[in-house]
Design an enzyme around this catalytic site. Structure first.
Site, PDB file in Angstrom:
ATOM      1  N   CYS A  27      23.823 -24.962  64.878  1.00 35.36           N
ATOM      2  CA  CYS A  27      24.914 -25.010  63.890  1.00 35.36           C
ATOM      3  C   CYS A  27      26.184 -24.348  64.418  1.00 35.36           C
ATOM      4  O   CYS A  27      26.926 -23.710  63.649  1.00 35.36           O
ATOM      5  CB  CYS A  27      24.520 -24.384  62.548  1.00 35.36           C
ATOM      6  SG  CYS A  27      23.198 -25.257  61.737  1.00 35.36           S
TER       7      CYS A  27
ATOM      8  N   LYS B 224      16.263 -14.060  56.364  1.00 38.77           N
ATOM      9  CA  LYS B 224      16.308 -13.555  57.745  1.00 38.77           C
ATOM     10  C   LYS B 224      15.960 -12.066  57.790  1.00 38.77           C
ATOM     11  O   LYS B 224      15.993 -11.435  58.841  1.00 38.77           O
ATOM     12  CB  LYS B 224      17.681 -13.810  58.349  1.00 38.77           C
ATOM     13  CG  LYS B 224      18.003 -15.306  58.511  1.00 38.77           C
ATOM     14  CD  LYS B 224      19.320 -15.519  59.201  1.00 38.77           C
ATOM     15  CE  LYS B 224      19.916 -16.883  58.943  1.00 38.77           C
ATOM     16  NZ  LYS B 224      19.505 -17.899  59.892  1.00 38.77           N
TER      17      LYS B 224
ATOM     18  N   ASP C   4      30.291 -12.025  58.494  1.00 39.25           N
ATOM     19  CA  ASP C   4      29.084 -12.822  58.332  1.00 39.25           C
ATOM     20  C   ASP C   4      27.935 -12.018  58.956  1.00 39.25           C
ATOM     21  O   ASP C   4      27.785 -11.967  60.175  1.00 39.25           O
ATOM     22  CB  ASP C   4      29.272 -14.180  59.024  1.00 39.25           C
ATOM     23  CG  ASP C   4      28.000 -15.013  59.038  1.00 39.25           C
ATOM     24  OD1 ASP C   4      26.941 -14.513  58.635  1.00 39.25           O
ATOM     25  OD2 ASP C   4      28.075 -16.181  59.480  1.00 39.25           O
TER      26      ASP C   4
ATOM     27  N   GLN D  56      23.068 -12.459  60.866  1.00 35.67           N
ATOM     28  CA  GLN D  56      22.232 -12.026  61.984  1.00 35.67           C
ATOM     29  C   GLN D  56      22.262 -10.523  62.204  1.00 35.67           C
ATOM     30  O   GLN D  56      21.455 -10.005  62.969  1.00 35.67           O
ATOM     31  CB  GLN D  56      22.669 -12.732  63.281  1.00 35.67           C
ATOM     32  CG  GLN D  56      22.498 -14.239  63.255  1.00 35.67           C
ATOM     33  CD  GLN D  56      21.042 -14.672  63.159  1.00 35.67           C
ATOM     34  OE1 GLN D  56      20.122 -13.937  63.533  1.00 35.67           O
ATOM     35  NE2 GLN D  56      20.809 -15.866  62.651  1.00 35.67           N
TER      36      GLN D  56
ATOM     37  N   HIS E  82      29.161 -19.880  63.106  1.00 40.50           N
ATOM     38  CA  HIS E  82      28.203 -20.842  62.538  1.00 40.50           C
ATOM     39  C   HIS E  82      29.001 -21.824  61.679  1.00 40.50           C
ATOM     40  O   HIS E  82      30.037 -21.461  61.108  1.00 40.50           O
ATOM     41  CB  HIS E  82      27.223 -20.038  61.670  1.00 40.50           C
ATOM     42  CG  HIS E  82      26.056 -20.807  61.149  1.00 40.50           C
ATOM     43  ND1 HIS E  82      26.148 -21.642  60.062  1.00 40.50           N
ATOM     44  CD2 HIS E  82      24.761 -20.848  61.544  1.00 40.50           C
ATOM     45  CE1 HIS E  82      24.959 -22.164  59.812  1.00 40.50           C
ATOM     46  NE2 HIS E  82      24.099 -21.704  60.700  1.00 40.50           N
TER      47      HIS E  82
HETATM   48  N1  PMP Z   1      25.829 -17.502  59.674  1.00 36.18           N
HETATM   49  C1  PMP Z   1      25.000 -17.220  60.691  1.00 36.18           C
HETATM   50  C2  PMP Z   1      25.505 -16.359  61.813  1.00 36.18           C
HETATM   51  C3  PMP Z   1      23.698 -17.697  60.685  1.00 36.18           C
HETATM   52  O1  PMP Z   1      22.875 -17.401  61.690  1.00 36.18           O
HETATM   53  C4  PMP Z   1      23.245 -18.492  59.602  1.00 36.18           C
HETATM   54  C5  PMP Z   1      21.844 -19.056  59.575  1.00 36.18           C
HETATM   55  N2  PMP Z   1      21.440 -19.635  60.785  1.00 36.18           N
HETATM   56  C6  PMP Z   1      24.140 -18.754  58.568  1.00 36.18           C
HETATM   57  C7  PMP Z   1      25.419 -18.249  58.632  1.00 36.18           C
HETATM   58  C8  PMP Z   1      23.744 -19.585  57.379  1.00 36.18           C
HETATM   59  O2  PMP Z   1      22.728 -18.947  56.673  1.00 36.18           O
HETATM   60  P1  PMP Z   1      21.946 -19.720  55.502  1.00 36.18           P
HETATM   61  O3  PMP Z   1      21.510 -21.022  56.089  1.00 36.18           O
HETATM   62  O4  PMP Z   1      20.799 -18.812  55.190  1.00 36.18           O
HETATM   63  O5  PMP Z   1      22.894 -19.878  54.381  1.00 36.18           O
END
Ligand code: PMP
Length: 407
Positions: A364, A226, A200, A203, A123
């Site tokens: 993203c 999430k 990270d 998910q 991401h």
């Molecule tokens: N890493 C991953 C794998 C994600 O799916 C996300 C959210 N889509 C993020 C980081 C960023 O999370 P946040 O926007 O809640 O900071």
């Protein structure tokens, strides 16, 4: 299946509405999950009964708020199997947690010529902070490649790993493709060359059993929103010895022991990293979300979501024009796909017209999309409250949409 989906659905008020004249089917859970009534109640109750600043011990309300805030920290500790709750730091989200590590661990332990490893699956929030750190320090960012199915090429990972590697920051489960990475293997290999590992878990935290001690990861990060919890709240887990060695992130109230104009000394962890008034209501309302996950059981959650994923794949496998994207052997319940001849955004709009919420675009993960030769995908991601009946409606709608361009 040991879960009662209808009973679970009744806990989530938002699910019971029509969108564009159809019952809402919410398949955008990888972006954010919906919140059970207990979380909404906890938010309201906090402001109705307990609202007060924490850790200042001045009066009864402050004591109550502080106690509840710290109770959530303990629940997070239990959820991820951390040794002690002081290793759990509240942030604004996964993004802030990663930036915190990049800024603090990075400034102290990463130098010119050092290498940081990430993967093609990341991401943006697990790419950009490291690029910024590399720009500042002269460190080098290296990227573990993936196969066409969306799995890490482990032989390449082993080749990239060396005594120059200081940190591996890698996604536990991919938001765009669903791939579950072999975290333990990566961590053990990293430690063998003296590198630290940030996982990270944005998910993975709500779908997979995570035990940070068993994994032996150095950092684990995720976002409450999430995990059926409020927005604006995240977690950074770090091993005590690392958190203690790292300089503070933000300066201000709460993170200090003593301030004079000449010199400031810092508070102990976790407070050293929680400057200013935190998201008190959100932290407090995160506890019932964690209780919901624990009482439902991560194994049940994973089994149910996986059943929906298999069912969707089965119903859609023979639909002309649908091309699944990301076919790793180990996946969380993310079904990413494209339709021949159609832009993902248009597919999303047509699904929305039927009350079906999915995500479209690059998720993203632009470098990942680039690697796959795609502008974007359509992504359906499942949660504990989704049903097989919803998957059937989704599959029927998609078959119709695909037939527009695929006769
Ligand atoms: N890493 C991953 C794998 C994600 O799916 C996300 C959210 N889509 C993020 C980081 C960023 O999370 P946040 O926007 O809640 O900071």
């Amino acid at each position: 299946m040991s879960i009662q989906v209808n009973a679970i659905r009744s806990l989530f008020p938002i699910l019971h509405q029509e969108v564009n004249g159809y019952p809402l089917i919410y398949f955008d859970n990888a972006a954010t999950t919906q919140k059970p009534q207990v979380v909404l109640d906890a938010l309201t109750q906090y402001y109705e009964k307990d609202n007060s600043n924490i850790h200042r011990g001045a009066h009864t309300l402050a004591d109550r708020a502080t106690h509840k805030y710290e109770e959530t920290r303990e629940s997070v500790r239990a959820l991820i199997g951390a040794r002690e709750s002081a290793e759990v730091i509240f942030t604004r989200g996964t993004t802030e947690s990663i930036n915190l590590v990049a800024k603090t661990f990075g400034s102290k332990f990463i130098q010119k010529g050092d290498e940081i490893l990430i993967s093609t699956l990341e991401h943006h929030s697990n790419i950009v902070p490291w690029q910024m750190l590399c720009e500042q320090t002269g460190a080098i960012l290296k990227v573990i490649p993936i196969t066409d199915a969306g799995e890490l090429v482990m032989e390449e990972f082993e080749k990239l790993l060396s005594s120059k590697t200081k940190l591996i920051s890698i996604v536990h489960a991919s938001n765009a493709l669903g791939t579950i990475n072999p975290a333990k293997k990566i961590i053990d290999a990293a430690h063998a060359v003296g590198a630290k590992v940030l996982l990270d878990g944005a998910q993975s935290a709500s779908h997979l059993e995570v035990d940070v001690q068993e994994l032996d990861c150095d950092f684990f990060v995720f976002s409450a929103h999430k995990l059926y919890g409020p927005t604006g709240l995240g977690v950074l887990y770090g091993k005590r010895e690392l958190l203690e060695a790292m300089p503070p992130f933000l300066g201000g109230g709460e993170m200090i022991r003593e301030v004079t104009f000449e010199k400031t000394t810092y508070n102990t962890i976790p407070f050293k990293f929680e400057a200013g008034t935190p998201s008190i209501a959100e932290v407090i309302a995160f506890k019932p979300a964690l209780d919901f996950i624990t009482s439902t059981g991560k194994t049940n959650i994973h089994l149910h979501e996986n059943d929906l994923l298999q069912y969707a794949a089965e119903l859609l496998q023979d639909v002309k024009g649908i091309i699944p994207v990301g076919t790793a052997a180990e996946k969380i319940a993310v079904y990413s796909f494209t339709i021949k001849g159609m832009h993902p955004f248009d597919v999303g709009q047509l699904l929305d017209a039927k009350g079906i919420a999915v995500r479209t675009g690059h998720h993203c993960t632009q470098p990942l999309m680039h690697r796959l030769g795609l502008e974007g995908t359509v992504r359906a991601s499942f949660a504990i409250y989704n049903t097989r009946a919803e998957v059937e409606v989704f599959a029927q709608a998609l078959a119709k949409i695909a037939s527009l361009k695929n006769k």
